[in-house]
Write a protein that holds these residues in place. Structure first.
Motif, short mmCIF file in Angstrom:
data_model
loop_
_atom_site.label_atom_id
_atom_site.label_comp_id
_atom_site.label_asym_id
_atom_site.label_seq_id
_atom_site.Cartn_x
_atom_site.Cartn_y
_atom_site.Cartn_z
N LYS A 46 80.15 47.64 17.23
CA LYS A 46 79.46 47.69 15.75
C LYS A 46 79.18 49.67 15.95
CE LYS A 46 77.67 43.26 15.80
NZ LYS A 46 76.71 43.20 16.41
N HIS A 98 73.42 34.83 7.21
CA HIS A 98 72.61 34.81 7.26
C HIS A 98 72.05 34.76 6.70
CE1 HIS A 98 73.71 34.73 12.10
NE2 HIS A 98 75.07 35.39 12.24
N PHE A 147 66.36 38.98 9.07
CA PHE A 147 66.87 40.18 8.99
C PHE A 147 68.53 40.92 8.05
CE2 PHE A 147 68.59 37.20 12.77
CZ PHE A 147 69.69 37.35 12.46
N LEU A 173 70.59 43.73 8.75
CA LEU A 173 71.74 43.65 9.47
C LEU A 173 72.97 44.46 8.52
CD1 LEU A 173 73.36 43.19 11.80
CD2 LEU A 173 73.84 40.37 10.53
N ARG A 183 82.02 36.15 24.36
CA ARG A 183 80.84 35.83 24.31
C ARG A 183 80.06 36.07 25.92
NH1 ARG A 183 78.62 34.30 19.38
NH2 ARG A 183 77.04 33.82 19.96
N THR A 201 72.29 37.67 22.42
CA THR A 201 72.25 38.86 21.49
C THR A 201 70.93 39.99 21.91
OG1 THR A 201 72.00 36.93 20.03
CG2 THR A 201 71.30 38.63 19.00
N ARG A 223 76.51 44.13 26.40
CA ARG A 223 75.22 44.36 25.85
C ARG A 223 74.16 44.85 26.54
NH1 ARG A 223 75.47 39.31 21.43
NH2 ARG A 223 76.34 40.01 19.61
N ILE A 248 68.02 43.79 19.38
CA ILE A 248 69.01 43.01 18.73
C ILE A 248 69.50 43.37 18.30
CG2 ILE A 248 66.58 42.81 18.13
CD1 ILE A 248 66.91 39.92 18.84
N GLU A 249 69.42 44.60 17.26
CA GLU A 249 69.66 44.28 16.13
C GLU A 249 71.45 46.06 16.55
OE1 GLU A 249 69.11 44.48 11.31
OE2 GLU A 249 69.01 47.22 12.54
N ASN A 274 73.87 45.64 18.65
CA ASN A 274 74.03 45.43 19.89
C ASN A 274 75.03 45.82 20.71
OD1 ASN A 274 74.59 42.92 18.10
ND2 ASN A 274 73.28 41.55 19.08
N HIS A 303 80.45 42.21 17.67
CA HIS A 303 80.05 40.81 17.64
C HIS A 303 81.48 40.39 18.46
CE1 HIS A 303 80.27 37.53 14.50
NE2 HIS A 303 81.62 38.24 14.95
N GLY A 304 80.80 38.53 18.39
CA GLY A 304 82.00 37.91 18.26
C GLY A 304 82.00 37.07 17.70
P1 RTP Z 1 77.33 38.26 16.64
O1 RTP Z 1 77.21 37.59 15.66
O2 RTP Z 1 77.09 39.68 15.76
O3 RTP Z 1 78.44 38.63 17.75
O4 RTP Z 1 76.06 38.14 17.24
P2 RTP Z 1 75.08 36.68 18.08
O5 RTP Z 1 76.08 35.78 17.42
O6 RTP Z 1 74.92 36.57 19.43
O7 RTP Z 1 73.78 37.08 17.33
P3 RTP Z 1 73.49 36.61 15.75
O8 RTP Z 1 72.57 35.06 15.91
O9 RTP Z 1 74.60 35.23 15.08
O10 RTP Z 1 72.80 37.47 14.40
C1 RTP Z 1 74.27 38.40 14.03
C2 RTP Z 1 73.16 39.40 14.71
O11 RTP Z 1 71.91 40.04 13.39
C3 RTP Z 1 71.18 40.35 14.49
N1 RTP Z 1 70.09 40.55 14.80
N2 RTP Z 1 68.86 40.72 14.27
N3 RTP Z 1 66.11 41.37 14.24
C4 RTP Z 1 66.52 40.07 14.91
O12 RTP Z 1 65.93 39.66 15.40
C5 RTP Z 1 68.33 39.92 14.85
N4 RTP Z 1 68.67 38.61 15.13
C6 RTP Z 1 70.12 39.24 15.06
C7 RTP Z 1 72.42 41.10 15.33
O13 RTP Z 1 72.91 42.20 15.62
C8 RTP Z 1 73.06 39.84 16.04
O14 RTP Z 1 74.09 40.23 16.76
#
Ligand code: RTP
Ligand code: MG
Length: 140
Positions: free
Chosen positions: A11, A54, A59, A63, A87, A93, A104, A111-112, A114, A117-118
């Motif tokens: 990212k 999303h 967010f 994002l 992962r 996350t 991470r 959290i954003e 981070n 992505h996977g």
């Molecule tokens: P990713 O999709 O990026 O691999 O991450 P993830 O599955 O661990 O997280 P996900 O729930 O799919 O969220 C996608 C991305 O959105 C941002 N995020 N911001 N501000 C917040 O509360 C928040 N929560 C998530 C992060 O960049 C997250 O990786």
């Protein structure tokens, strides 16, 4: 165990800090092979389409803003159980909850922002790989 492929994104927070090589080292040391890779600066439309699942989350706007704030490196990682393995290597996350030694925990800013992505399932991996790569660009 079946050989799988997963979509990875390094990212903008990580490309900005010149961490592409350090992150790729984590993948390779974990037995994940980088079988496709390119550097892109996503448009708003591309980021919105990639993160369409999303759309309704609070967010989402932030994002998309973040993911278009600088270059990303999109990659296909291949290996045994690649989706789950990646992962594990990424960590939770929220970096505050990520295990020691994960990408991470060691690199994420928030959290954003981070760092990586996977894909979260083999089904979504196939969709996400097709979003970024033509078959001819993936060399296993
Ligand atoms: P990713 O999709 O990026 O691999 O991450 P993830 O599955 O661990 O997280 P996900 O729930 O799919 O969220 C996608 C991305 O959105 C941002 N995020 N911001 N501000 C917040 O509360 C928040 N929560 C998530 C992060 O960049 C997250 O990786
Ligand atoms: Mg996700």
């Amino acid at each position: 165990m079946a050989i799988e492929r997963t979509l990875s994104i390094i990212k903008p927070d990580a490309t900005r800090r010149n961490l592409t090589g350090a992150i790729n080292d984590r993948f390779e040391k974990a037995g994940l092979r980088i079988v496709a890779q390119k550097r892109l600066w996503l448009t708003r439309a591309q980021a919105e389409a990639f993160y369409a699942v999303h759309r309704e989350r609070p967010f989402f706007g932030s994002l998309v803003e973040f993911m278009t704030s600088g270059p990303v490196v999109v990659q296909v990682l291949e290996g045994e159980n690649a989706v789950a393995r990646n992962r594990e290597v990424m960590g939770a996350t929220n970096p505050a909850n990520a295990a020691p030694g994960t990408i991470r925990k060691d690199f994420a800013e928030s959290i954003e922002a981070n760092s990586v992505h996977g894909s979260d399932s083999p089904e979504n991996a196939a969709i996400e790989i097709a979003f970024f790569f033509a078959g001819i660009e993936i060399v296993g």
